[in-house]
Design a protein around this motif. Structure first.
Motif, PDB file in Angstrom:
ATOM      1  N   UNK A   3       0.829  -1.207   0.000  1.00  0.00           N
ATOM      2  CA  UNK A   3       0.000   0.000   0.000  1.00  0.00           C
ATOM      3  C   UNK A   3       0.866   1.260   0.000  1.00  0.00           C
ATOM      4  N   UNK A   4       1.948   1.224   0.758  1.00  0.00           N
ATOM      5  CA  UNK A   4       2.859   2.363   0.828  1.00  0.00           C
ATOM      6  C   UNK A   4       3.612   2.534  -0.492  1.00  0.00           C
ATOM      7  N   UNK A   5       4.089   1.441  -1.057  1.00  0.00           N
ATOM      8  CA  UNK A   5       4.856   1.483  -2.302  1.00  0.00           C
ATOM      9  C   UNK A   5       4.057   2.073  -3.451  1.00  0.00           C
ATOM     10  N   UNK A   6       2.779   1.708  -3.544  1.00  0.00           N
ATOM     11  CA  UNK A   6       1.956   2.217  -4.650  1.00  0.00           C
ATOM     12  C   UNK A   6       1.304   3.560  -4.327  1.00  0.00           C
ATOM     13  N   UNK A   7       1.555   4.100  -3.150  1.00  0.00           N
ATOM     14  CA  UNK A   7       1.078   5.437  -2.809  1.00  0.00           C
ATOM     15  C   UNK A   7      -0.329   5.520  -2.259  1.00  0.00           C
ATOM     16  N   UNK A   8      -0.916   4.387  -1.896  1.00  0.00           N
ATOM     17  CA  UNK A   8      -2.291   4.432  -1.393  1.00  0.00           C
ATOM     18  C   UNK A   8      -2.381   4.918   0.053  1.00  0.00           C
ATOM     19  N   UNK A   9      -1.306   4.820   0.810  1.00  0.00           N
ATOM     20  CA  UNK A   9      -1.365   5.264   2.208  1.00  0.00           C
ATOM     21  C   UNK A   9      -1.523   6.773   2.317  1.00  0.00           C
ATOM     22  N   UNK A  10      -1.191   7.494   1.264  1.00  0.00           N
ATOM     23  CA  UNK A  10      -1.390   8.948   1.290  1.00  0.00           C
ATOM     24  C   UNK A  10      -2.771   9.330   0.776  1.00  0.00           C
ATOM     25  N   UNK A  11      -3.487   8.370   0.212  1.00  0.00           N
ATOM     26  CA  UNK A  11      -4.796   8.628  -0.380  1.00  0.00           C
ATOM     27  C   UNK A  11      -5.945   8.052   0.426  1.00  0.00           C
ATOM     28  N   UNK A  12      -5.717   6.872   0.981  1.00  0.00           N
ATOM     29  CA  UNK A  12      -6.746   6.164   1.743  1.00  0.00           C
ATOM     30  C   UNK A  12      -6.230   5.989   3.161  1.00  0.00           C
ATOM     31  N   UNK A  13      -7.077   6.225   4.146  1.00  0.00           N
ATOM     32  CA  UNK A  13      -6.664   6.047   5.531  1.00  0.00           C
ATOM     33  C   UNK A  13      -6.350   4.589   5.826  1.00  0.00           C
ATOM     34  N   UNK A  14      -5.148   4.345   6.366  1.00  0.00           N
ATOM     35  CA  UNK A  14      -4.730   3.003   6.755  1.00  0.00           C
ATOM     36  C   UNK A  14      -4.465   3.029   8.253  1.00  0.00           C
ATOM     37  N   UNK A  15      -5.087   2.090   8.976  1.00  0.00           N
ATOM     38  CA  UNK A  15      -5.063   2.068  10.437  1.00  0.00           C
ATOM     39  C   UNK A  15      -4.543   0.727  10.930  1.00  0.00           C
ATOM     40  N   UNK A  16      -3.945   0.701  12.128  1.00  0.00           N
ATOM     41  CA  UNK A  16      -3.405  -0.557  12.649  1.00  0.00           C
ATOM     42  C   UNK A  16      -4.480  -1.613  12.949  1.00  0.00           C
ATOM     43  N   UNK A  17      -5.661  -1.146  13.379  1.00  0.00           N
ATOM     44  CA  UNK A  17      -6.735  -2.080  13.738  1.00  0.00           C
ATOM     45  C   UNK A  17      -8.086  -1.514  13.295  1.00  0.00           C
ATOM     46  N   UNK A  18      -9.088  -2.376  13.298  1.00  0.00           N
ATOM     47  CA  UNK A  18     -10.452  -1.931  12.995  1.00  0.00           C
ATOM     48  C   UNK A  18     -10.899  -0.904  14.024  1.00  0.00           C
ATOM     49  N   UNK A  19     -10.609  -1.151  15.308  1.00  0.00           N
ATOM     50  CA  UNK A  19     -11.001  -0.213  16.364  1.00  0.00           C
ATOM     51  C   UNK A  19     -10.390   1.171  16.126  1.00  0.00           C
ATOM     52  N   UNK A  20      -9.128   1.202  15.698  1.00  0.00           N
ATOM     53  CA  UNK A  20      -8.474   2.483  15.410  1.00  0.00           C
ATOM     54  C   UNK A  20      -9.125   3.171  14.216  1.00  0.00           C
ATOM     55  N   UNK A  21      -9.484   2.399  13.210  1.00  0.00           N
ATOM     56  CA  UNK A  21     -10.141   2.980  12.033  1.00  0.00           C
ATOM     57  C   UNK A  21     -11.508   3.542  12.395  1.00  0.00           C
ATOM     58  N   UNK A  22     -12.248   2.824  13.207  1.00  0.00           N
ATOM     59  CA  UNK A  22     -13.564   3.302  13.630  1.00  0.00           C
ATOM     60  C   UNK A  22     -13.450   4.573  14.467  1.00  0.00           C
ATOM     61  N   UNK A  23     -12.375   4.668  15.263  1.00  0.00           N
ATOM     62  CA  UNK A  23     -12.165   5.828  16.135  1.00  0.00           C
ATOM     63  C   UNK A  23     -11.329   6.917  15.455  1.00  0.00           C
ATOM     64  N   UNK A  24     -10.862   6.662  14.212  1.00  0.00           N
ATOM     65  CA  UNK A  24     -10.021   7.587  13.463  1.00  0.00           C
ATOM     66  C   UNK A  24      -8.723   7.903  14.203  1.00  0.00           C
ATOM     67  N   UNK A  25      -8.049   6.833  14.669  1.00  0.00           N
ATOM     68  CA  UNK A  25      -6.739   6.961  15.320  1.00  0.00           C
ATOM     69  C   UNK A  25      -5.683   6.310  14.407  1.00  0.00           C
ATOM     70  N   UNK A  26      -5.071   7.082  13.494  1.00  0.00           N
ATOM     71  CA  UNK A  26      -4.145   6.512  12.519  1.00  0.00           C
ATOM     72  C   UNK A  26      -2.941   5.812  13.135  1.00  0.00           C
ATOM     73  N   UNK A  27      -2.481   6.279  14.289  1.00  0.00           N
ATOM     74  CA  UNK A  27      -1.279   5.687  14.870  1.00  0.00           C
ATOM     75  C   UNK A  27      -1.584   4.631  15.935  1.00  0.00           C
ATOM     76  N   UNK A  28      -2.848   4.347  16.161  1.00  0.00           N
ATOM     77  CA  UNK A  28      -3.208   3.323  17.125  1.00  0.00           C
ATOM     78  C   UNK A  28      -3.181   3.774  18.569  1.00  0.00           C
ATOM     79  N   UNK A  29      -2.994   5.079  18.816  1.00  0.00           N
ATOM     80  CA  UNK A  29      -2.959   5.576  20.185  1.00  0.00           C
ATOM     81  C   UNK A  29      -4.366   5.871  20.680  1.00  0.00           C
ATOM     82  N   UNK A  30      -4.524   5.884  21.955  1.00  0.00           N
ATOM     83  CA  UNK A  30      -5.820   6.230  22.550  1.00  0.00           C
ATOM     84  C   UNK A  30      -6.078   7.717  22.365  1.00  0.00           C
TER      85      UNK A  30
END
Length: 116
Positions: A88-115
């Protein structure tokens, strides 16, 4: 490949397992179509169980992302393994689409996985 759709508070989670390629991407596209048919769609794609993804699989994410944005919502990717995260990083999608460590982080919009 296995694709499962689940309603979560405020979003739909699409869980993908196995290989995402030319043969299986249409199954994911069908589930994304279902999830993205709602007004202002909010979709998290759980990639924790994806072992392989080719360019057709990647394009499915892009099409879903574009459709979600056009509908006033979003599509986020969650839990990619090391291979998929690097791809995803190599093809440049991480700058276009939000990528999160876990589903919970994605639902909470925490890109780095922090609380918080």
């Amino acid at each position: 490949m296995y694709v499962f759709l689940a309603e979560e508070p405020g979003a739909v989670v699409v869980t993908v397992r196995g290989h995402l390629d030319l043969d299986s991407a249409p199954s994911l596209a069908a589930k994304l179509d279902e999830a993205l048919s709602k007004p202002q769609p909010r979709v998290v794609v759980d990639l924790a169980g994806v072992e392989f993804c080719d360019s057709i699989g990647l394009s499915t994410f892009v099409v879903g992302h574009n459709r979600a944005r056009a509908g006033g919502g979003w599509l986020r990717l969650a839990g990619p393994g090391e291979f998929l995260e690097r791809l995803l990083d190599t093809v440049g999608l991480t700058t276009r689409i939000g990528v999160y460590p876990t589903v919970a982080d994605a639902l909470a919009d925490r890109p780095d996985g922090t609380a918080g």
